[in-house]
Design a protein around this motif. Structure first.
Motif, PDB file in Angstrom:
ATOM      1  N   VAL A 117       0.838  -1.201   0.000  1.00  0.00           N
ATOM      2  CA  VAL A 117       0.000   0.000   0.000  1.00  0.00           C
ATOM      3  C   VAL A 117       0.872   1.250   0.000  1.00  0.00           C
ATOM      4  CG1 VAL A 117      -1.695   1.312   1.345  1.00  0.00           C
ATOM      5  CG2 VAL A 117      -1.953  -1.158   1.091  1.00  0.00           C
ATOM      6  N   SER A 118       1.932   1.247   0.764  1.00  0.00           N
ATOM      7  CA  SER A 118       2.805   2.434   0.807  1.00  0.00           C
ATOM      8  C   SER A 118       3.486   2.666  -0.543  1.00  0.00           C
ATOM      9  CB  SER A 118       3.830   2.338   1.930  1.00  0.00           C
ATOM     10  OG  SER A 118       4.671   1.228   1.758  1.00  0.00           O
ATOM     11  N   GLN A 119       3.823   1.603  -1.256  1.00  0.00           N
ATOM     12  CA  GLN A 119       4.418   1.763  -2.589  1.00  0.00           C
ATOM     13  C   GLN A 119       3.393   2.331  -3.574  1.00  0.00           C
ATOM     14  OE1 GLN A 119       5.755  -2.257  -3.112  1.00  0.00           O
ATOM     15  NE2 GLN A 119       7.870  -1.755  -2.522  1.00  0.00           N
ATOM     16  N   ILE A 120       2.164   1.860  -3.505  1.00  0.00           N
ATOM     17  CA  ILE A 120       1.114   2.390  -4.388  1.00  0.00           C
ATOM     18  C   ILE A 120       0.918   3.873  -4.129  1.00  0.00           C
ATOM     19  CG2 ILE A 120      -1.367   2.324  -4.895  1.00  0.00           C
ATOM     20  CD1 ILE A 120      -1.187  -0.745  -4.412  1.00  0.00           C
ATOM     21  N   ARG A 121       0.888   4.264  -2.874  1.00  0.00           N
ATOM     22  CA  ARG A 121       0.733   5.692  -2.540  1.00  0.00           C
ATOM     23  C   ARG A 121       1.915   6.510  -3.052  1.00  0.00           C
ATOM     24  NH1 ARG A 121      -2.123   7.538   2.605  1.00  0.00           N
ATOM     25  NH2 ARG A 121      -4.058   6.382   2.406  1.00  0.00           N
ATOM     26  N   ALA A 122       3.116   6.010  -2.866  1.00  0.00           N
ATOM     27  CA  ALA A 122       4.308   6.741  -3.317  1.00  0.00           C
ATOM     28  C   ALA A 122       4.308   6.893  -4.838  1.00  0.00           C
ATOM     29  CB  ALA A 122       5.572   6.020  -2.852  1.00  0.00           C
ATOM     30  N   ILE A 123       3.957   5.837  -5.541  1.00  0.00           N
ATOM     31  CA  ILE A 123       3.913   5.888  -7.004  1.00  0.00           C
ATOM     32  C   ILE A 123       2.828   6.855  -7.461  1.00  0.00           C
ATOM     33  CG2 ILE A 123       3.392   4.542  -9.086  1.00  0.00           C
ATOM     34  CD1 ILE A 123       4.727   2.127  -7.570  1.00  0.00           C
ATOM     35  N   ALA A 124       1.654   6.774  -6.863  1.00  0.00           N
ATOM     36  CA  ALA A 124       0.559   7.682  -7.216  1.00  0.00           C
ATOM     37  C   ALA A 124       0.964   9.135  -6.978  1.00  0.00           C
ATOM     38  CB  ALA A 124      -0.693   7.328  -6.419  1.00  0.00           C
TER      39      ALA A 124
END
Length: 76
Positions: free
Chosen positions: A47-54
């Protein structure tokens, strides 16, 4: 989200449409490039990677998830 060209990976297309390469996205998100490449290939993001990418792409997390799901459907 941008139109996806036939046969192209939707997530990679989104990344490129937003002016990034995998390398520059990895730098912008502080995710090691090898991890980023593996996550893109496997569609196995935290989830933290998805947020960072977004955040780096200036899109919503749901845009990232939609691109990943679209790829999964086309691969099936």
């Amino acid at each position: 989200m941008a139109n996806i060209a036939a046969g192209r990976d939707p997530l990679t297309t989104l990344i490129e449409d937003k002016g990034h390469s995998v390398h520059s996205l990895a730098l912008a998100t502080f995710i090691p490039e090898t991890t980023m490449r593996r996550r893109i290939a496997d569609r196995d993001f935290t989830v933290s990677q998805i947020r960072a990418i977004a955040d780096a792409l200036a899109v919503t997390p749901s845009d990232i998830l939609k691109a990943a799901v679209e790829h999964s459907r086309s691969a099936a």
